[in-house]
Scaffold this motif. Sequence first.
Motif, PDB file in Angstrom:
ATOM      1  N   ARG A 206     -13.644  -1.278   1.653  1.00 28.76           N
ATOM      2  CA  ARG A 206     -13.754   0.095   2.126  1.00 28.76           C
ATOM      3  C   ARG A 206     -12.895   1.068   1.324  1.00 28.76           C
TER       4      ARG A 206
ATOM      5  N   PRO B 234     -13.031   4.029  -1.384  1.00 31.57           N
ATOM      6  CA  PRO B 234     -14.071   4.916  -1.918  1.00 31.57           C
ATOM      7  C   PRO B 234     -14.226   4.767  -3.434  1.00 31.57           C
TER       8      PRO B 234
ATOM      9  N   PRO C  42     -23.439  13.443  -3.304  1.00 33.04           N
ATOM     10  CA  PRO C  42     -23.696  12.066  -2.901  1.00 33.04           C
ATOM     11  C   PRO C  42     -24.767  11.463  -3.807  1.00 33.04           C
ATOM     12  N   PRO C  43     -24.843  10.120  -3.897  1.00 34.72           N
ATOM     13  CA  PRO C  43     -25.808   9.518  -4.823  1.00 34.72           C
ATOM     14  C   PRO C  43     -27.259   9.884  -4.497  1.00 34.72           C
TER      15      PRO C  43
ATOM     16  N   SER D 187     -19.520   6.066  -3.379  1.00 32.22           N
ATOM     17  CA  SER D 187     -19.243   7.074  -2.362  1.00 32.22           C
ATOM     18  C   SER D 187     -19.631   8.452  -2.832  1.00 32.22           C
ATOM     19  N   MET D 188     -19.370   8.734  -4.108  1.00 39.54           N
ATOM     20  CA  MET D 188     -19.570  10.104  -4.560  1.00 39.54           C
ATOM     21  C   MET D 188     -19.749  10.117  -6.059  1.00 39.54           C
TER      22      MET D 188
ATOM     23  N   VAL E 159      -3.216   5.060  -5.438  1.00 40.18           N
ATOM     24  CA  VAL E 159      -3.309   3.986  -6.412  1.00 40.18           C
ATOM     25  C   VAL E 159      -4.746   3.979  -6.888  1.00 40.18           C
TER      26      VAL E 159
ATOM     27  N   GLU F 206      -4.556  -2.965  -2.355  1.00 44.13           N
ATOM     28  CA  GLU F 206      -3.600  -1.867  -2.456  1.00 44.13           C
ATOM     29  C   GLU F 206      -4.182  -0.645  -3.144  1.00 44.13           C
TER      30      GLU F 206
ATOM     31  N   LEU G  85     -15.654   6.546  -6.805  1.00 49.61           N
ATOM     32  CA  LEU G  85     -16.072   7.842  -7.335  1.00 49.61           C
ATOM     33  C   LEU G  85     -16.542   7.642  -8.770  1.00 49.61           C
TER      34      LEU G  85
ATOM     35  N   SER H 183       0.821  -1.210   0.000  1.00 48.38           N
ATOM     36  CA  SER H 183       0.000   0.000   0.000  1.00 48.38           C
ATOM     37  C   SER H 183       0.854   1.258   0.000  1.00 48.38           C
TER      38      SER H 183
ATOM     39  N   TYR I 245     -16.107  17.626   0.503  1.00 44.39           N
ATOM     40  CA  TYR I 245     -16.583  16.239   0.419  1.00 44.39           C
ATOM     41  C   TYR I 245     -15.419  15.327   0.786  1.00 44.39           C
TER      42      TYR I 245
ATOM     43  N   LYS J 261      -9.312  15.354  -5.771  1.00 44.27           N
ATOM     44  CA  LYS J 261      -9.412  14.167  -4.926  1.00 44.27           C
ATOM     45  C   LYS J 261      -8.225  13.228  -5.104  1.00 44.27           C
TER      46      LYS J 261
END
Lengths: 407, 513
Positions: free
Chosen positions: B416, B418, B495-496, B485-486, B317, B382, B420, A42, A344, B311
């Motif tokens: 988990r 995000p 947001p959706p 997420s967005m 990655v 990753e 986009l 990571s 955001y 963002k």
Amino acid sequence: MGLLTGLMDFLEKADGNSSSRNFLEKATEKNKKNQKSMWRRSASFILDRSSNSPPMADTTQNPDAISAYYQTRAAHHGVITSDWLAQAQAAVEQPDSSVSDLGAEKSFNVIDEFNGWRKQPDLAEAVAAIRAMAAVIRASEATTMMELEIELKKASDTLKSWDKTSISLTAGCDLFIRYVTRTSALEYEDFNSAKSRLLERAEKFGEISCKARKIIAMLSQDFIFDGCTILVHGLSRVVLEVLKTAAQNNKLFRVLCTEGRPDGTGVLLSNELSKLDIPVKLLLDSAVAYSMDEVDMVFVGADGIVESGGIINMMGTYQIALVAHSMNKPVYVAAESYKFARLYPLDQKDMAPALRPIEFGVKIPAKVEVERSARDYTPPQYLTLLFTDLGVLSPSVVSDELIQLYL
Amino acid sequence: MESRRNPRAVVDPKVRQVGFFTSSQPDSTHPIASDSTSSPSRNSLSPPPRLPRRRLPDAFPGGVSRDLLMLPGVGMDSMAAAKSSSVPPSGLTTVSVVNMPPPGLSGIISCLYCVLSAEGGKAPLVSSGSVASANYDDESRVVKAKRRAVVKQTEAKNRVELFRHLPQYEHGTQLPDLETKFFLLDPMHPAVYKVGLQYLSGDISGGNARCIAMLQAFQEVVKDYSTPPEKTLNRDLTAKISSYVSFLIECRPLSVSMGNAIRFVKNRIAKLPIMLFESEAKAALQSDIQRFISEKIVAADKAIVRHAVTKIRDGDVLLTYGSPSAVEMVLLQAHELRKKFRVLVVDSLPKLEGQLLLRRLIKRGIDCTYTHINAISYVMHEVTKVFLGASSVLSNGTVYSRVGTACVAMVASAFRVPVLVCCEAYKFHERVQLDSICSNELGDPNVISKVHGRGGINYLDGLTNNANLQFLNLMYDATPSDYISMIITDYGMVPPTSVPVIVREYQKEHLLV
């Protein structure tokens, strides 16, 4: 004696950590060479090691990289540490150099004005900002609306860049600029009357803010029932207003408040509440999960409400919201609508860092890092309702309001 | 009405009973079944699915048992067809035409009455929305459409039951035929014809590209248009555009972006003041279309890029799937801004669109990794962010996009990470879709029987016509809003849950503009 051995263990562990760190570094380097960076682990982990200091310092015009917003809050709360004093001293001397290169005298006045206003404990950040902008209008020598707008925009940018971490400051400035551009487009009247109208509006904003608190307090009365236990985190003036109103309406409830390190908000809040004869119990920050069973609802304020419907608030709010959510306790947020911001964040690190000094009471060895962030982000799925002066909203409505306001 | 019900002894395994309905097969269909050979699309082994049956009120004259479809218009068609031709809409058990009362106005009106009064009792079918307005399991409509069709598509022989409501054609059979017809087709404008052929062959793909190509073709149409005598520009041009649109649909079903653009064009034509001279009207239309392209697509993409690059942080990655044009622009811009990141391009058969994206990114010097969709759970640990494109975003926040996107989003949310979604606002639609079945597009089934890149391997070659094997090549799927997420649009990052707000604001803008 015990303290010393504890410290020694601590230091040893620190050393041990660094040696394991070195090992990891070597391993990853070998890895890198072998696989031609094809399967880097990571990436953020690597960055932490390779770059010596992660970008901690907020290297803008605000000196010392300490969030001025949270400093002011600390000042309001009356928690003054020696560290803070030294830094505040340094801070007071610096603004001249950072601001003078902006040239115009006006910008110097804006920051000064703003600082002057924000020192008042009962005044919200956004209101202080708008009062500063009102001062700009008053002192302005512009003769047309356009000029005035440009000046205001410059002042707003200065304020925003001076303290990048304060969300309500940014939101307040944006709101005011929006109001200015909207009205000036619609009215083609005499410049002086337009100017006085803007001034009037700016003055009114302060009143609106106080009224907002009252509206919010009224709205939340329905949710506080007799015999309930409320958990409060942080010292929000809005939440205080809510509890005051509930006490005045002769509701029987008790409050658990977290200690709120490092600001010590718990003690302050309990002071205020005991004056109102509300039974208060102080908890350690770590005792929240322990006590969550006996809690009926959680009340927090917000430093800013973001577009996703989540909130940015004092460090610890996310933890409490997570615990409450897993135990099915509602989390209510009380905040004025001018705190809606067009941010955001995707995760905790996606915001501008807001650092503050943290006292541990004992000396910390030099090599040890301290997590100094003053705030965290609570995603909307852990929040139940938002009490604002626009009404009782669910988190998804925030984006609606923002779209309507800014489009 | 009990006489109508004959419980079937054996449930045919091939017929998957979709939706709500009672189990029975009216004997009225038997006389029709013998005529089923006229339709090549039906296997004798697989009768078409039943649409929900309704119990008709006794008020119907003649007390005839009849099953009617939802659409009154279709009901009328079937009546008319049954009356006129000896080729009934055969094989379709839902339209039984035995014992018809004397067809006439009264018959049609009472038919309508039954349809409307019986509507209360039936379970609603999930509406396929404005994009696919023709249900392809409705024989009469298909027959009518084929008669008017320019492109003579041959229907695939072996179709999956669940997707019978979508058109499935054999690909690659009409292109030579159409190319020869290029100069012979009078009613069709050459620019539109060209675009249609490009869709058919797959030269142009992707929501934005298809929409822009179509709009540019329409600009040509308007330029070359001249109002015939005795007709108004508004009505005639709208009719022409509609006919061109049905041609394009025959080449390839419309995407949501194209649907919205067509609605815009028709809206503009309708709003043209009558007093305008023809040349002025044409110029106004052309500039409107140009403005749509530049504002809603080009400028929107720029705005999306502006928001999205904020963002992307150093050390990120980023994973992307397929070849979304908006995401490509974001990555290239982020690279311009000297951000340090690397990209993981995930691809899937049979289209292998990711390779195009990969090529373009590598040319600019972005660090890329390439993998197939089977490996996403392996690489997801990753990944720091997932960027996806969309063909459309629906009102409940569902993202309708290339097949495979839902998998990627689901795995990302399990880790988990995000997610986009970058999508221009003109692609938003007010319909709601709960699954990927009710509205989709079926691609060429033959490509999935071949192994890509290894021509020698064709285990499935002889089996294309086997009744026991059906090929299903879906083009789109629906990603639920929980995994997103967005959404990054030209209106900012939302947001959706805010998609209906933007659809509402967008409509308002349309009306004002």
